[in-house]
Design a protein around this motif. Sequence first.
Motif, short mmCIF file in Angstrom:
data_model
loop_
_atom_site.label_atom_id
_atom_site.label_comp_id
_atom_site.label_asym_id
_atom_site.label_seq_id
_atom_site.Cartn_x
_atom_site.Cartn_y
_atom_site.Cartn_z
N GLY A 53 -2.36 -5.41 9.24
CA GLY A 53 -1.07 -5.79 9.28
C GLY A 53 -0.73 -5.24 10.77
O GLY A 53 0.29 -4.03 10.59
N GLU A 81 8.29 -3.14 5.54
CA GLU A 81 7.64 -4.60 5.39
C GLU A 81 6.19 -4.67 5.49
O GLU A 81 5.36 -5.41 4.85
CB GLU A 81 8.27 -5.41 6.40
N GLN A 82 5.55 -4.01 6.53
CA GLN A 82 3.99 -3.89 6.74
C GLN A 82 3.64 -3.45 5.46
O GLN A 82 2.40 -4.10 5.14
CB GLN A 82 3.63 -3.15 7.78
N GLN A 84 4.23 -3.16 2.32
CA GLN A 84 4.38 -4.15 1.31
C GLN A 84 3.37 -5.17 1.29
O GLN A 84 2.73 -5.69 0.42
CB GLN A 84 5.72 -4.42 1.11
N SER A 85 3.31 -5.66 2.65
CA SER A 85 2.38 -6.89 2.83
C SER A 85 0.79 -6.40 2.51
O SER A 85 0.22 -7.11 2.04
CB SER A 85 2.70 -7.37 4.44
N ARG A 88 0.50 -6.22 -1.26
CA ARG A 88 0.39 -7.43 -1.69
C ARG A 88 -0.97 -8.31 -1.49
O ARG A 88 -1.24 -8.93 -2.24
CB ARG A 88 1.65 -8.00 -1.33
N SER A 89 -1.48 -8.19 -0.16
CA SER A 89 -2.62 -8.87 0.13
C SER A 89 -3.86 -8.43 -0.55
O SER A 89 -4.72 -9.27 -0.92
CB SER A 89 -2.90 -8.83 1.63
#
Length: 241
Positions: A53, A81-82, A84-85, A88-89
Amino acid sequence: MIVSKNSEGWKIYFHKAHALLAMDIGLSIDHQNWPIRKYLAGGLESIGEHDNGQPRWNASDNLNSLGAPLDYRDRKEVDLEQAQSVVRSAQYKSSFIAIMVSMHCHKLYSDSQDAKVQSFLSEQATMREGYMKLNSLSSKVISQCYQFLRFCDDLSLALCQDESCNKKVVSIDPILGEEEVKLSRNDDGSYSLDPWIFYEDKLIFPIEYFQTSKKVYKDDEDLKKDIDILRPYRSEFVFVR
């Protein structure tokens, strides 16, 4: 970005490359240091996944106040945001990998005073508890697994940040036990670890980086244009027993 200055401009290791180096280190370590054989693949993948990310090229978010590329150690705010990403990935790949990546987020951001970050970390703790129960994993075993990831991450960062140039010996927290692992640089430029925890007596770890042509940029787009993604440079870290 892991940024260091040189005569031409800036040498930049992106975090994805650092994570790949950490994974390469993990592949080379004696896997007796890994506590759960059936999760070995997930553990190694989590090492490569934990720093995915790249922060968006947006305005001047990747520059410091002087217009130079921003080293990650100088980044003051958490890119929520990073984070969380990345988690989630990982969740779409494996609940075990998600636990490891989530624990790394806790390590990185637990000192943040931002209420949104603390809320995120609280949600992560709940998620980890659910996944651990689902997989019948104890806190002790998960901690041992994370120590393996953390060691690979720390050693990779020490190499990318060239810490051995500033210190004769760099101490890294161990995977198991209390004895610190000592990283030292030999006169010929190779490296040694004490105690030696690799399978082989000699190893070469490659990594790619990018070289800028100037020292100051007006915005992220200016920096992005100066980084020739088609012409990476290559470093090799040689380890000898």
